[in-house]
Design a protein around this motif. Structure first.
Motif, mmCIF file in Angstrom:
data_model
loop_
_atom_site.group_PDB
_atom_site.id
_atom_site.type_symbol
_atom_site.label_atom_id
_atom_site.label_comp_id
_atom_site.label_asym_id
_atom_site.label_seq_id
_atom_site.Cartn_x
_atom_site.Cartn_y
_atom_site.Cartn_z
ATOM 1 N N ALA A 361 0.859 -1.183 0.000
ATOM 2 C CA ALA A 361 0.000 0.000 0.000
ATOM 3 C C ALA A 361 0.892 1.228 0.000
ATOM 4 N N LYS A 362 1.005 1.847 -1.156
ATOM 5 C CA LYS A 362 1.851 3.022 -1.253
ATOM 6 C C LYS A 362 1.260 4.140 -0.416
ATOM 7 N N SER A 363 2.138 5.032 0.050
ATOM 8 C CA SER A 363 1.583 6.143 0.812
ATOM 9 C C SER A 363 1.778 7.449 0.052
ATOM 10 N N SER A 364 0.876 8.356 0.317
ATOM 11 C CA SER A 364 0.938 9.646 -0.350
ATOM 12 C C SER A 364 1.727 10.613 0.510
ATOM 13 N N LEU A 365 2.644 11.292 -0.108
ATOM 14 C CA LEU A 365 3.470 12.256 0.609
ATOM 15 C C LEU A 365 3.349 13.619 -0.029
ATOM 16 N N LEU A 366 3.311 14.626 0.820
ATOM 17 C CA LEU A 366 3.358 15.995 0.316
ATOM 18 C C LEU A 366 4.821 16.423 0.342
ATOM 19 N N LEU A 367 5.305 16.872 -0.793
ATOM 20 C CA LEU A 367 6.691 17.342 -0.842
ATOM 21 C C LEU A 367 6.697 18.863 -0.782
ATOM 22 N N PHE A 368 7.599 19.418 0.009
ATOM 23 C CA PHE A 368 7.674 20.873 0.108
ATOM 24 C C PHE A 368 9.079 21.282 0.485
ATOM 25 N N LYS A 369 9.304 22.587 0.415
ATOM 26 C CA LYS A 369 10.607 23.105 0.817
ATOM 27 C C LYS A 369 10.399 24.100 1.951
ATOM 28 N N ILE A 370 11.389 24.193 2.844
ATOM 29 C CA ILE A 370 11.278 25.193 3.899
ATOM 30 C C ILE A 370 12.232 26.349 3.628
ATOM 31 N N ASP A 371 13.173 26.122 2.750
ATOM 32 C CA ASP A 371 14.033 27.203 2.298
ATOM 33 C C ASP A 371 14.477 26.774 0.911
ATOM 34 N N ASN A 372 15.598 27.266 0.448
ATOM 35 C CA ASN A 372 15.965 26.900 -0.913
ATOM 36 C C ASN A 372 16.687 25.578 -0.998
ATOM 37 N N SER A 373 16.922 24.962 0.163
ATOM 38 C CA SER A 373 17.738 23.746 0.130
ATOM 39 C C SER A 373 16.913 22.472 -0.023
ATOM 40 N N SER A 374 16.990 21.632 0.980
ATOM 41 C CA SER A 374 16.520 20.262 0.782
ATOM 42 C C SER A 374 15.002 20.128 0.786
ATOM 43 N N ILE A 430 -1.451 23.038 7.505
ATOM 44 C CA ILE A 430 -2.177 22.873 8.762
ATOM 45 C C ILE A 430 -2.238 21.378 9.061
ATOM 46 N N LEU A 431 -1.700 21.014 10.232
ATOM 47 C CA LEU A 431 -1.581 19.592 10.573
ATOM 48 C C LEU A 431 -2.926 19.006 10.992
ATOM 49 N N SER A 432 -2.938 17.702 11.129
ATOM 50 C CA SER A 432 -4.181 16.953 11.321
ATOM 51 C C SER A 432 -5.030 17.418 12.499
ATOM 52 N N ASP A 433 -4.409 18.049 13.506
ATOM 53 C CA ASP A 433 -5.223 18.489 14.652
ATOM 54 C C ASP A 433 -6.004 19.759 14.333
ATOM 55 N N GLY A 434 -5.709 20.372 13.191
ATOM 56 C CA GLY A 434 -6.431 21.567 12.790
ATOM 57 C C GLY A 434 -6.030 22.794 13.572
ATOM 58 N N LYS A 435 -5.055 22.654 14.478
ATOM 59 C CA LYS A 435 -4.687 23.770 15.333
ATOM 60 C C LYS A 435 -3.217 24.139 15.213
ATOM 61 N N THR A 436 -2.477 23.392 14.378
ATOM 62 C CA THR A 436 -1.049 23.643 14.260
ATOM 63 C C THR A 436 -0.713 23.950 12.808
ATOM 64 N N GLY A 437 -0.099 25.099 12.585
ATOM 65 C CA GLY A 437 0.275 25.493 11.236
ATOM 66 C C GLY A 437 1.780 25.539 11.096
ATOM 67 N N LEU A 438 2.297 24.919 10.030
ATOM 68 C CA LEU A 438 3.735 24.886 9.789
ATOM 69 C C LEU A 438 4.056 25.813 8.631
ATOM 70 N N ILE A 439 4.957 26.761 8.874
ATOM 71 C CA ILE A 439 5.322 27.683 7.800
ATOM 72 C C ILE A 439 6.331 27.016 6.872
ATOM 73 N N VAL A 440 6.032 27.025 5.589
ATOM 74 C CA VAL A 440 6.959 26.450 4.609
ATOM 75 C C VAL A 440 7.148 27.467 3.485
ATOM 76 N N SER A 441 8.246 27.333 2.725
ATOM 77 C CA SER A 441 8.461 28.349 1.696
ATOM 78 C C SER A 441 7.758 27.997 0.395
ATOM 79 N N SER A 442 7.706 26.729 0.054
ATOM 80 C CA SER A 442 6.950 26.384 -1.147
ATOM 81 C C SER A 442 6.478 24.941 -1.119
ATOM 82 N N ILE A 443 5.288 24.731 -1.679
ATOM 83 C CA ILE A 443 4.738 23.384 -1.779
ATOM 84 C C ILE A 443 5.132 22.863 -3.163
#
Lengths: 607, 117
Positions: A361-374, A430-443
């Protein structure tokens, strides 16, 4: 076993000590034969000596304390000395094993690499003798039944030669010999006869996947313990299993209590119904975990007494003892307590394990960057929504960045605790609890990924592991880390001190930083305004005369209006008002030399 | 043969004196969480650890005011049986009073508790 196969060289093979002939002679000359029962009686005498010393300790007489301490040292020297007369290294009976295994391998047409790592284990001479036969029978059985033929191994993607590891170590009151192999495993039902012969000499045989543990109780009645209180009941914990004692907030990870120590999540075990913050970190051979206790008391040397038959079935206790105050306490068995977390620990490494198990069962992943690197990845299940937010709307409360988002208050988090820019817009997850937001630079993308075994361990607690996705090394984000993370208050309360007097610029900051705040000092209003745009200040302290321009700038500017500004003055507020006119801009006035008042005012205004 | 007469709830029982090692008022008992409910804890009797057992629970009786412990030995271990009152040692007991044998009680108890594990 995989680990073992990768690094067989780290395991030292058994070395047989060769004693020069001349030395051998003297050894024989100097030895005497002693009846074992005589040694047993001596051991009992030493136990009594320790008990009596413990009673003396409780008399609490200052004059006695030094001789009693000495008495304790003598008793433990006696015990060690006596044990030495009875024990020999386990390696003595394994010295011929390389040859034995080689012969057995030939007999069964199998290929085996043997590793022996038993240097630290010592056993009673008598037990050692009795152990010889059942141990070699067991090894023979493993080679016969568990290890496959070289052809079968190759067709199963295993190395042609099997690995057999014999490892031994001393635990607080037992010696464990572990025999493991990378074959198909030995079923307990195939070794019942051998199991009995081990039990006859007082050893216990535990079957694990591809590992058999032989546990031999040690004839070691005196141990050091730490006494603790849990739910009004006093217990003793063997000192050798204690890693450290700490006091820190409990977090929840997958609904299981944990604490974080040096970026590691340590699972907790509780024997009472409520959580406590005093934690004893215990270490067993394969687990590290924390035990919640109400109170930590003393370290004591005690004599282990066996439990009656009515209590032996309770695995949580390894014995009981009588303390110096004549009360009985139970000695907790860290190895059994560790079993209580065994499953929980799995759930902590869970996310990746889950994916490994459900490989197809493959899993779905969201890929994003938090800065210009990894590139980072987060399992889709951990995400509720993606959005863009206006950073100027972010507010701070008790050191936590928050945002009014739809009808909830969203906690805003960044990777590596990076500062949140004050202006502009940003992507957030916005994480699964609906109350935590993670700042990222690009999705970047959402992909289907099949986790294989090629994950790379990472030390950063923000990530579960790293894996290669589309040829790029990608960190898998641990959503739980952010869901359970507490704000770091001291870091975010940044205070600016502005004074044109060099004396006060040096006089104030030490007291403020000692109170747990970060301090930046400047000498002019221009520099202060410059700083305002670069940092996130919780409060400004300014000289009431030279800082007037600064407070005016702050209060007239929407962006900085909410930062409290404290005026430093040698006058009272009324006096200042009459002298300076429009001073209502300052949120408070404090005398320059009154440290306590300054700290009090800061804490009131920042809170 | 001599017997020790004691009271549990409203009823009298007797133990053969040969199986009684000691009789004492209930001392300070260390509770043992996780143990069966019949086991009240352990206590120190002159340097030996004794397991305190609630006799009333084993016999499925009610206690009124437990105050004494009768110590007995079983399979090389010491057990303390809690009773309401110890009456006397008598050579000619009232034949109508039930005789209990501590070793039988305990071996029966271990049998039944072993089944529950």
């Amino acid at each position: 076993m995989d680990v073992l196969l990768q690094e067989p060289k780290t395991i030292e093979t058994n070395k047989t000590e060769i004693i020069p002939p001349t030395l051998q002679k003297t050894v024989i000359k100097d030895s005497v034969r002693v009846k074992l029962t005589d040694l047993d009686r001596l051991m009992q005498n030493i136990s009594d000596l320790v008990s009596t010393r413990n009673q003396l300790l409780h008399l609490n007489n200052n004059q006695l304390s030094t001789p009693i301490k000495k008495l304790g040292h003598i008793a433990s020297d006696l015990q060690n000395g006596l044990l030495k007369t009875r024990t020999r290294p386990l390696s003595t009976i394994l010295s011929s094993y390389q040859k034995t295994i080689h012969n057995l391998a030939q007999e069964f047409n199998k290929k085996i690499n043997l590793y022996i790592d038993v240097d630290s284990a010592f056993l009673d001479r008598l037990i050692l003798e009795q152990l010889k036969a059942p141990l070699s029978q067991l090894v023979r059985l493993i080679i016969d039944l568990s290890i496959e033929m070289p052809v079968d191994r190759l067709s199963n993607d295993k190395d042609e030669a099997a690995t057999l590891l014999i490892k031994a170590y001393n635990e607080s009151n037992q010696t464990v010999i572990q025999i493991s192999d990378d074959g198909k495993g030995l079923a307990e039902t195939n070794a019942l006869e051998i199991k009995n012969s081990f039990e006859k000499i007082g050893a216990r045989l535990d079957f694990d996947t591809n590992a058999i543990n032989i546990k031999i109780p040690l004839n070691l009645p005196i141990i050091s313990v730490l006494t603790v209180v849990i739910d009004h009941v006093k217990y003793a914990l063997p000192f050798t299993s204690i890693n450290s004692v700490c006091n820190r907030p409990i977090e929840l990870l997958n609904n299981e209590p944990i604490i974080r120590v040096n970026n590691t999540s340590i699972p907790l075990v509780s024997l009472s119904s409520r959580n406590t913050n005093s934690i004893i970190i215990l270490k067993t051979v394969d687990t590290i975990f924390g035990l919640m206790v109400d109170e930590v008391q003393n370290i004591e040397e005690i004599v282990i007494k066996p439990l009656s038959r009515a209590l032996q079935s309770i695995q949580e206790y390894m014995g009981a003892t009588i303390l110096g105050d004549d009360n009985v306490v139970m000695i907790l068995n860290p190895n059994t307590l560790a079993k209580k977390v065994a499953n929980k620990q799995l759930t902590i490494k869970n996310q990746i394990e889950k994916y490994k198990a459900a490989e197809r069962a493959k899993s779905s992943l969201l890929l994003f960057k938090i800065d210009n690197s990894s590139v980072k990845a987060l399992p889709i299940e951990a995400i509720k929504r993606l959005d863009e937010i206006d950073l100027s709307k972010v507010e701070y409360t008790s050191g936590q960045a928050v945002l009014q988002y739809k009808d909830v208050i969203l906690r805003i988090m960044t990777f590596n605790d990076a500062k949140i820019p004050k202006t502009g817009f940003s992507q957030i997850i916005i994480l699964s609890d609906g109350k935590t937001g993670l700042i990222v630079s690009s999705i970047l993308d959402i992909i289907e990924h099949e986790f294989d075994s090629k994950t790379i361990a990472v030390t950063n607690p923000q990530y579960i592991s790293a894996t290669v996705i589309n040829g790029v090394t990608t960190d898998i984000v641990d959503a739980n880390y952010f869901l359970t993370k507490q704000p770091t208050i001291t870091k975010t309360n940044h205070i600016m001190v502005m004074d044109d007097s060099a004396f006060f610029r040096r006089f104030l900051p030490p007291a403020i930083s000692a109170a747990g705040y970060e301090v930046t000092t400047v000498d002019t209003a221009e520099k202060a305004i410059e700083q305002l745009h670069m940092n996130n200040f919780s409060l400004i302290i300014a000289d009431s005369k030279s800082g007037f321009e600064l407070v005016k700038y702050c209060k007239e500017n929407d962006q900085f209006k909410s930062i409290p500004v404290v005026g430093l003055s040698s006058f009272s507020l009324d006096e200042v008002k009459s002298k300076l006119g429009d001073v209502q801009l300052f949120d408070a006035f404090i005398p320059k030399t009154h440290h306590a008042k300054i700290i009090k005012t800061i804490s009131e205004l920042v809170a | 043969m001599s017997h020790l007469l004691f009271k549990l709830g409203t009823q009298y029982f007797r133990f053969p004196i040969g199986q009684v090692k000691d009789v004492l008022p209930i001392p300070s008992i260390t509770k043992i969480p996780l143990a069966n409910k019949e086991i009240l804890g352990v206590f120190n009797l002159r340097g030996e650890i004794v397991t305190a057992i609630d006799l009333a629970t084993i016999l499925e009786k009610e206690t009124l005011s437990p105050s004494m412990i009768i110590v007995t030995e079983f399979a090389n271990d010491l057990y303390g049986l809690i009773v309401d009152k110890v009456d006397c040692i008598t050579d000619s007991p009232d034949e109508s009073i039930t005789i209990l044998h501590p070793d039988e009680l305990l071996s029966k108890y271990f049998k039944t508790s072993a089944e529950t594990y």
